[in-house]
Design an enzyme around this catalytic site. Structure first.
Site, PDB file in Angstrom:
ATOM      1  N   SER A 146       0.847  -1.191   0.000  1.00  0.00           N
ATOM      2  CA  SER A 146       0.000   0.000   0.000  1.00  0.00           C
ATOM      3  C   SER A 146       0.883   1.243   0.000  1.00  0.00           C
ATOM      4  O   SER A 146       2.039   1.187   0.448  1.00  0.00           O
ATOM      5  CB  SER A 146      -0.887   0.001   1.253  1.00  0.00           C
ATOM      6  N   TYR A 160      -1.853  -0.794  10.445  1.00  0.00           N
ATOM      7  CA  TYR A 160      -1.954  -1.094   9.012  1.00  0.00           C
ATOM      8  C   TYR A 160      -0.712  -0.603   8.274  1.00  0.00           C
ATOM      9  O   TYR A 160      -0.122  -1.327   7.472  1.00  0.00           O
ATOM     10  CB  TYR A 160      -3.208  -0.427   8.440  1.00  0.00           C
TER      11      TYR A 160
END
Length: 253
Positions: A146, A160
């Site tokens: 990501s 995350y």
């Protein structure tokens, strides 16, 4: 002959019941690759496999239920997949969970759960599949990271961001260690992408994210799936250790 050579190979795609994993498996199957669909949600996985197998020209999609945070479950799934297909050529680590918990509110349970799925699940999926990847002449590992792993994220939690940053790190390390076996290892770093895990974000947060890239929109899972197909292909055989940024200009280094 297609632009990309994928036919005759077998891919494991985790998180394949929905989102990026689903579309990655769909595009691989449409281009001649057989896919082992891996997810913990049995009903969604069964539905996904049925949808893909009904597509014209789909090679084959077979569901395998597995919680990637469980190392023994991964080992069992790899055994079943190898037994079913006789080979494993590609691993796409698409399984992931997202949170937007603020720094001061993150509990250890959430931290461990997100790292266990996003980072640990990806590592152990590769570890357990490694003997088969070494036998393949076309070994490919594709980790779905990501932009949060590149620059710390915007709306997401630090748990995350840490998991996705870890994926970038192990991608580089694995590329170095597995290169002698002709296995390429790459990561894709999507920007905000319209998938079910983004349901945790409000429309206001999504609009804010869309405003931060050059194209003024969030990504679609098909955008990322196209990158997966390229990195899985014969034509990407000399590409390893990269972070492929598919983010509309959200982050450009």
């Amino acid at each position: 002959m297609g632009v990309l050579t994928l036919t005759g190979r077998v891919a494991i795609v985790t998180g394949a019941a929905q989102g990026i994993g689903y579309y990655a498996a769909k595009m691989l199957c449409e281009n001649g690759m057989k896919a082992a669909l891996v997810d913990f949600n049995r009903e969604k996985l069964k539905k996904a496999a049925a949808e893909l197998n009904a597509l014209p020209g789909c090679a084959e999609a077979v569901p395998f239920v597995c919680d990637v945070s469980d190392e023994k479950a991964i080992e069992a799934a790899i055994g079943e997949i190898a037994g079913r297909f006789g080979q494993i050529d590609v691993v796409v680590n698409g399984a992931g969970i997202l949170s937007a918990t603020k720094i001061q509110d993150i509990q250890r349970e959430e931290w461990d759960r997100i790292l266990g799925v996003n980072l640990g699940g990806s590592f152990f999926m590769v570890q357990k599949a490694l003997e088969y990847l070494k036998r393949s002449k076309h070994g490919r590992i594709i980790n779905i990271s990501s932009v949060a792993g590149r620059m710390g994220g915007v709306e997401n939690s630090m748990s995350y961001a840490a998991s996705k940053g870890g994926l970038c790190a192990i991608t580089r390390g694995m590329a170095r260690h597995l290169g002698p076996f002709s296995i390429t290892v790459n990561a894709i770093c999507p920007g905000p992408t319209r998938t079910p895990i983004m349901d945790a974000y409000s429309e206001e947060a999504m609009a804010n994210l869309a405003s931060k890239n050059f194209l003024g929109r969030v990504g679609e899972p098909q955008d990322v799936a196209a990158g997966v197909c390229y990195l899985a292909s014969e034509e990407a055989g000399y590409v390893t250790g990269i972070m492929l940024d598919i983010n509309g200009g959200f982050w450009i280094g």
